[in-house]
Design a protein around this motif. Structure first.
Motif, mmCIF file in Angstrom:
data_model
loop_
_atom_site.group_PDB
_atom_site.id
_atom_site.type_symbol
_atom_site.label_atom_id
_atom_site.label_comp_id
_atom_site.label_asym_id
_atom_site.label_seq_id
_atom_site.Cartn_x
_atom_site.Cartn_y
_atom_site.Cartn_z
ATOM 1 N N PRO A 1 61.990 58.959 -3.388
ATOM 2 C CA PRO A 1 62.389 58.552 -4.740
ATOM 3 C C PRO A 1 61.235 58.292 -5.698
ATOM 4 C CG PRO A 1 63.473 57.187 -3.054
ATOM 5 C CD PRO A 1 62.366 57.941 -2.391
ATOM 6 N N PHE A 2 60.006 58.212 -5.236
ATOM 7 C CA PHE A 2 58.905 57.824 -6.104
ATOM 8 C C PHE A 2 58.483 58.900 -7.098
ATOM 9 C CE2 PHE A 2 57.303 54.415 -3.021
ATOM 10 C CZ PHE A 2 57.770 53.382 -3.834
ATOM 11 N N ARG A 3 58.783 60.166 -6.801
ATOM 12 C CA ARG A 3 58.285 61.231 -7.670
ATOM 13 C C ARG A 3 59.233 62.427 -7.610
ATOM 14 N NH1 ARG A 3 55.584 60.415 -3.276
ATOM 15 N NH2 ARG A 3 53.919 59.159 -4.197
ATOM 16 N N PRO A 4 59.224 63.264 -8.644
ATOM 17 C CA PRO A 4 60.089 64.458 -8.615
ATOM 18 C C PRO A 4 59.756 65.351 -7.424
ATOM 19 C CG PRO A 4 59.177 64.109 -10.815
ATOM 20 C CD PRO A 4 58.462 63.165 -9.898
ATOM 21 N N ALA A 5 60.768 66.063 -6.953
ATOM 22 C CA ALA A 5 60.583 66.926 -5.778
ATOM 23 C C ALA A 5 59.482 67.956 -6.001
ATOM 24 C CB ALA A 5 61.906 67.619 -5.432
ATOM 25 N N TRP A 6 59.456 68.582 -7.188
ATOM 26 C CA TRP A 6 58.455 69.635 -7.428
ATOM 27 C C TRP A 6 57.044 69.071 -7.400
ATOM 28 C CZ3 TRP A 6 54.835 69.408 -11.213
ATOM 29 C CH2 TRP A 6 55.066 68.524 -12.292
ATOM 30 N N LEU A 7 56.890 67.789 -7.845
ATOM 31 C CA LEU A 7 55.563 67.188 -7.878
ATOM 32 C C LEU A 7 55.062 66.896 -6.465
ATOM 33 C CD1 LEU A 7 53.299 66.105 -9.675
ATOM 34 C CD2 LEU A 7 54.504 63.903 -9.747
ATOM 35 N N ILE B 1 63.246 49.381 -0.825
ATOM 36 C CA ILE B 1 62.603 50.248 -1.819
ATOM 37 C C ILE B 1 63.356 50.227 -3.148
ATOM 38 C CG2 ILE B 1 63.809 52.398 -1.269
ATOM 39 C CD1 ILE B 1 61.046 53.788 -1.566
ATOM 40 N N GLU B 2 64.657 49.883 -3.108
ATOM 41 C CA GLU B 2 65.416 49.830 -4.362
ATOM 42 C C GLU B 2 64.791 48.833 -5.334
ATOM 43 O OE1 GLU B 2 68.100 51.098 -1.039
ATOM 44 O OE2 GLU B 2 66.685 49.458 -1.358
ATOM 45 N N ASP B 3 64.435 47.648 -4.830
ATOM 46 C CA ASP B 3 63.803 46.643 -5.688
ATOM 47 C C ASP B 3 62.442 47.126 -6.178
ATOM 48 O OD1 ASP B 3 65.962 44.950 -5.352
ATOM 49 O OD2 ASP B 3 65.052 43.883 -3.660
ATOM 50 N N GLU B 4 61.704 47.800 -5.305
ATOM 51 C CA GLU B 4 60.386 48.296 -5.678
ATOM 52 C C GLU B 4 60.490 49.351 -6.775
ATOM 53 O OE1 GLU B 4 56.397 50.112 -3.459
ATOM 54 O OE2 GLU B 4 58.160 49.538 -2.286
ATOM 55 N N LEU B 5 61.490 50.196 -6.697
ATOM 56 C CA LEU B 5 61.673 51.220 -7.718
ATOM 57 C C LEU B 5 62.022 50.585 -9.063
ATOM 58 C CD1 LEU B 5 63.684 53.793 -5.577
ATOM 59 C CD2 LEU B 5 61.425 54.187 -6.568
ATOM 60 N N ARG B 6 62.872 49.562 -9.037
ATOM 61 C CA ARG B 6 63.229 48.882 -10.291
ATOM 62 C C ARG B 6 62.000 48.220 -10.905
ATOM 63 N NH1 ARG B 6 67.447 47.128 -6.828
ATOM 64 N NH2 ARG B 6 69.373 48.325 -7.153
ATOM 65 N N GLU B 7 61.173 47.587 -10.047
ATOM 66 C CA GLU B 7 59.966 46.927 -10.550
ATOM 67 C C GLU B 7 59.018 47.926 -11.211
ATOM 68 O OE1 GLU B 7 58.333 45.080 -7.130
ATOM 69 O OE2 GLU B 7 59.888 43.538 -6.992
ATOM 70 N N LEU C 1 68.268 62.193 0.214
ATOM 71 C CA LEU C 1 68.227 63.299 1.159
ATOM 72 C C LEU C 1 68.205 64.636 0.419
ATOM 73 C CD1 LEU C 1 70.649 62.278 4.051
ATOM 74 C CD2 LEU C 1 68.175 62.553 4.167
ATOM 75 N N ALA C 2 68.977 64.729 -0.662
ATOM 76 C CA ALA C 2 68.957 65.951 -1.459
ATOM 77 C C ALA C 2 67.572 66.171 -2.057
ATOM 78 C CB ALA C 2 70.013 65.865 -2.561
ATOM 79 N N GLN C 3 66.886 65.074 -2.444
ATOM 80 C CA GLN C 3 65.519 65.196 -2.949
ATOM 81 C C GLN C 3 64.583 65.759 -1.885
ATOM 82 O OE1 GLN C 3 64.926 61.096 -4.141
ATOM 83 N NE2 GLN C 3 64.941 61.649 -6.315
ATOM 84 N N ILE C 4 64.769 65.318 -0.639
ATOM 85 C CA ILE C 4 63.932 65.824 0.446
ATOM 86 C C ILE C 4 64.166 67.313 0.655
ATOM 87 C CG2 ILE C 4 63.534 65.727 2.944
ATOM 88 C CD1 ILE C 4 63.988 62.714 2.797
ATOM 89 N N ARG C 5 65.437 67.714 0.678
ATOM 90 C CA ARG C 5 65.738 69.141 0.834
ATOM 91 C C ARG C 5 65.095 69.944 -0.288
ATOM 92 N NH1 ARG C 5 69.423 72.310 3.378
ATOM 93 N NH2 ARG C 5 70.683 70.560 4.142
ATOM 94 N N ASP C 6 65.216 69.442 -1.523
ATOM 95 C CA ASP C 6 64.631 70.134 -2.666
ATOM 96 C C ASP C 6 63.109 70.198 -2.552
ATOM 97 O OD1 ASP C 6 64.448 71.420 -5.102
ATOM 98 O OD2 ASP C 6 64.757 69.611 -6.305
ATOM 99 N N THR C 7 62.508 69.098 -2.093
ATOM 100 C CA THR C 7 61.050 69.070 -1.928
ATOM 101 C C THR C 7 60.591 70.124 -0.934
ATOM 102 O OG1 THR C 7 60.985 66.697 -2.416
ATOM 103 C CG2 THR C 7 59.080 67.631 -1.287
ATOM 104 N N VAL C 8 61.259 70.197 0.210
ATOM 105 C CA VAL C 8 60.862 71.176 1.231
ATOM 106 C C VAL C 8 61.096 72.596 0.732
ATOM 107 C CG1 VAL C 8 61.249 71.974 3.589
ATOM 108 C CG2 VAL C 8 61.283 69.525 3.094
ATOM 109 N N THR C 9 62.215 72.819 0.040
ATOM 110 C CA THR C 9 62.488 74.149 -0.509
ATOM 111 C C THR C 9 61.389 74.574 -1.470
ATOM 112 O OG1 THR C 9 64.888 73.843 -0.304
ATOM 113 C CG2 THR C 9 64.119 75.516 -1.865
ATOM 114 N N ARG C 10 60.988 73.661 -2.350
ATOM 115 C CA ARG C 10 59.934 73.989 -3.316
ATOM 116 C C ARG C 10 58.582 74.160 -2.622
ATOM 117 N NH1 ARG C 10 61.133 72.627 -8.910
ATOM 118 N NH2 ARG C 10 63.351 72.149 -9.125
#
Length: 268
Positions: free
Chosen positions: A70-76, A103-109, A122-131
């Motif tokens: 969740p910390f960064r876009p999949a392509w990045l 991590i939810e609290d950390e992301l909000r902070e 999980l969808a972000q992970i799939r997208d990251t690996v695909t890219r």
């Protein structure tokens, strides 16, 4: 045939830079295969530059343990991983997961809008690996390590990962064996075990500092090893033979003490 055993070290930068560089060189001289860094934003330099530095200092493989999706876009994330694979001449391993507890609290902070639910992560992970595969092209394959626990994450790892590690605490050994069953006979997937506790000590960034080490040992949890290197070596061999783990990851504070274990077991 079981995979040969190898060892990795989680070595965040928690000292001055010259001290960390010296530690990295000693880890390389001790027979470990891989130097790993966690994805804890703002507590140390970003994983990419830190790993590039380690790779320039030694011939070690390097990797993230693990990127929090969740910390960064999949392509990045994919672009950084491909870049590290390129700059290290194929010595980079991309570890990735949906994020540690809390991590939810950390992301909000950190001002991340709309904290995604686990299914979206999980969808972000799939997208990251695909890219990543698109960036790599046909002539490069950056290894992917996934940290998993639930059935959906395990199913995704079976599709896209080269290495699988389970997010564990004090689970009974029988439960860990059940989790490993779907992977241990896959020739294309390596099973990794992170061991944050050795004796009464807890490795930074691998488990909470208030982890009940006595309870883990009492439960015969696979996330703990005895402090005595000879006893630890026997237990590592047991986990290799009985469960199928072939990649063992320690904290950097244990690296030198366990160097004789690495010298004895690496490659077996």
């Amino acid at each position: 045939m079981p995979r040969p055993i190898r060892f990795g070290v989680v070595a965040p930068l928690m000292s001055d830079l010259p001290t960390w560089r010296d530690r990295v060189r000693r880890i390389a001289d001790s027979g470990y295969s891989t130097l790993l860094v966690p994805d804890f934003p703002l507590t140390q330099p970003a994983p990419g530059p830190l790993l590039a530095t380690a790779a320039a200092l030694t011939d070690l493989r390097v990797g993230t343990w693990v990127y929090a999706s969740p910390f960064r876009p999949a392509w990045l994330t994919a672009w950084e991983a491909h870049s590290l694979s390129l700059l290290t001449d194929g010595r980079f391993e991309m570890g990735i997961g949906t994020g540690r507890p809390g991590i939810e609290d950390e992301l909000r902070e950190k001002g991340v809008p709309g904290v995604p639910p686990p299914s979206e992560r999980l969808a972000q992970i799939r997208d990251t690996v695909t890219r990543l595969r698109e960036f790599d092209g046909p002539d490069r394959h950056t290894p992917v390590a996934m940290a998993v626990i639930g059935p959906k994450a395990r199913a995704l790892a079976a599709e896209v990962a080269d290495t699988v590690t389970f997010v564990l605490g004090d689970q009974p050994r029988g439960e860990v064996e059940r989790l490993a069953r779907d992977f241990r006979h896959r020739e294309d997937i390596e099973l990794a075990l992170a061991v944050p506790v050795i004796g009464d000590a807890v490795a930074p960034h691998m488990a909470p500092p208030d982890t009940d080490t006595a309870a883990l040992h009492a439960a015969d949890a696979v996330t703990a090893l005895p402090d005595d290197p000879a006893a630890a070596a026997e237990e590592i061999q047991r986990r290799h033979e009985e469960i199928g783990f072939s990649y063992f990851v320690f904290g950097a504070d244990f690296a030198e003490r366990f160097a004789p274990v690495v010298a004895d077991l690496a490659g077996r």
